[in-house]
Design an enzyme around this catalytic site. Sequence first.
Site, mmCIF file in Angstrom:
data_model
loop_
_atom_site.group_PDB
_atom_site.id
_atom_site.type_symbol
_atom_site.label_atom_id
_atom_site.label_comp_id
_atom_site.label_asym_id
_atom_site.label_seq_id
_atom_site.Cartn_x
_atom_site.Cartn_y
_atom_site.Cartn_z
ATOM 1 C CD GLU A 1 -4.644 -2.663 -7.283
ATOM 2 O OE1 GLU A 1 -3.861 -3.580 -7.629
ATOM 3 O OE2 GLU A 1 -5.552 -2.838 -6.445
ATOM 4 C CG HIS B 1 -10.570 -5.462 -5.832
ATOM 5 N ND1 HIS B 1 -11.747 -5.521 -5.096
ATOM 6 C CD2 HIS B 1 -9.631 -4.974 -4.992
ATOM 7 C CE1 HIS B 1 -11.513 -5.064 -3.878
ATOM 8 N NE2 HIS B 1 -10.242 -4.728 -3.787
ATOM 9 C CD GLU C 1 -9.723 -1.516 -5.389
ATOM 10 O OE1 GLU C 1 -8.605 -1.923 -5.752
ATOM 11 O OE2 GLU C 1 -10.048 -1.405 -4.208
ATOM 12 C CG ASP D 1 -14.644 -7.288 -6.053
ATOM 13 O OD1 ASP D 1 -15.416 -8.277 -6.043
ATOM 14 O OD2 ASP D 1 -13.909 -7.002 -5.089
ATOM 15 C CD GLU E 1 -6.202 -7.779 -4.363
ATOM 16 O OE1 GLU E 1 -7.065 -7.457 -5.200
ATOM 17 O OE2 GLU E 1 -5.672 -6.975 -3.561
ATOM 18 C CG ASP F 1 -3.964 -0.534 -4.357
ATOM 19 O OD1 ASP F 1 -4.359 0.551 -4.819
ATOM 20 O OD2 ASP F 1 -4.732 -1.439 -3.973
ATOM 21 C CE LYS G 1 -3.971 -1.888 -0.053
ATOM 22 N NZ LYS G 1 -4.929 -1.637 -1.140
HETATM 23 MG MG MG Z 1 -6.684 -2.090 -4.830
#
Ligand code: MG
Length: 383
Positions: free
Chosen positions: A222, A298, A248, A271, A331, A196, A169
Site C-alpha cells: 500500500e 481507506h 487515500e 476514503d 480496514e 503500507d 507499517k
Molecule cells: Mg494507508
Amino acid sequence: MKIECIKTHHVRCHLEIPFGFSQWSYDQRNVLLIQVITDTGLSGWGECYGPADVIQAAAEKFYAPRILGMNALETDVIWQHMWRSSLDFARAGVMTAAISGIDMALWDLKGHALGLSVSDLMGGKHREIVPCYATGMYFRDMPEELLLNSLVEEAVSYAKSGYKAMKIKVGKNIPFDEKLIIAMREALPNTILAADSNHAYDLPEAVRIGQLLDKHDYAWFEEPLSPEHLHLFERLQSKVTLPITTGECDQTRFGFKALIESNGVQIIQPDLAYCGGPSEALKIRTLASAHGINAIPHVWGTQLNLAAATHFLATAYHEPGRAEEKPLYLEYDRTENPLRDELFSVIVDVDGNGAKVPTSPGLGVKIDIDKLKEFNVRNTETR
Ligand code: MG
C-alpha cells in the site's frame, strides 16, 4: 424535507501513547463531524478526514450557507451544487473533505427519512458480514530492536483474538523494514499480511521492498510511492506480482481517473470521509469496475466512517465476479482512539470474523451527545 441547519463539531482526544508512521508521529486525534438537520427535525451525521479546524471553516463558512433550504433527499443535486460552487479554486483538498462529510450526513439522513440502511440505499447487500483486517503496528519512540519485538507481539495478539488478516507499517528505513517484514511472516505463517509505507519510498526502494513482500507472500503493498509520481507506479507493478494499492490521498472520480489510468495500481482506496463522500465513492467504484479493478476504502477516524465503509463493502460486487469470490477486506484500525471507542452509544459490531453490516436506518451508528460535549473543541451552527 428542506435543510434547515448545519452544525459542525470539531472533536479531539489525547492519546496515552503517541503513534508514528513513515511521515509523522501523533499524540492526539482530531475529527470534524457534520450534522445536517431538516425542517422536519430529522438529522444525519457525517465525518471528514483531514485537518478538522481547517475543514470546519470550509463547511461552516462556504458550503453550509449555500445548501440551506435545499431538498435534503436530493443527494446528487446537493453534491453537484457544492462541487460547482467551489470548482474554480477547490478541485481537491480540504474543501472536498468538507463536501465528503456533508454528503455522508445526507446519506445517513436519507436512510432515516426512508427507513432504509445506507447499504439498502446503495442498491443492496451482497453479504451480511464484511471480512476485515486489523490495521496497527505503528511505530513508537523506542530503540529499533525493542520496537521490532513489540510490533511482532502486537500482531500476534491480533491473531490470537481472531484476526486472519492485518496490515503493518513500513517506510521507517530499509534495514528495519526488511527485518520487520521477515519477522512478521515468521511469527504469523498463516495470516494474511499487507504492508503500507505511506508513500515513503523512491522507485528503487519500492522495488526492493516489493520483491521482499512477494517472497514472503504478502497480500498487497500500500502507498509504496508518492501520489505525485503516478508515472512510477506502472514501473513498480511490472517488477512485482503482489497488488499495488493506493488512493487515500486522492479525491473524486476525476482524481481517481488519473490514478487508474496510470496502469500501476490494482486496488484503489478512496476514503469516504475525504474522496467526496459516499455519492462520489460510488462513482469512483463504477469507474474502477470499468477498468477491471476493485475499490476498497481507506478507513480512519470514528464509527461514522467505519459504518460508511462497511455499507460500501457490503454492496461491493467483486470485479470480476465468480462463485467463490476473493474477499474485499474492511480496514479496521486497532490503535488507541477514544473518538471511535467512546463517542458512540451504538457502534459497528466488528470482531476477527468481520463487521456485521448495520441494518438500522442510515449509517446505523449513534453519537452519545454527552460524550460529544466531553470531546468538543469548537462547534458551529448555520441556519
Ligand atoms: Mg494507508
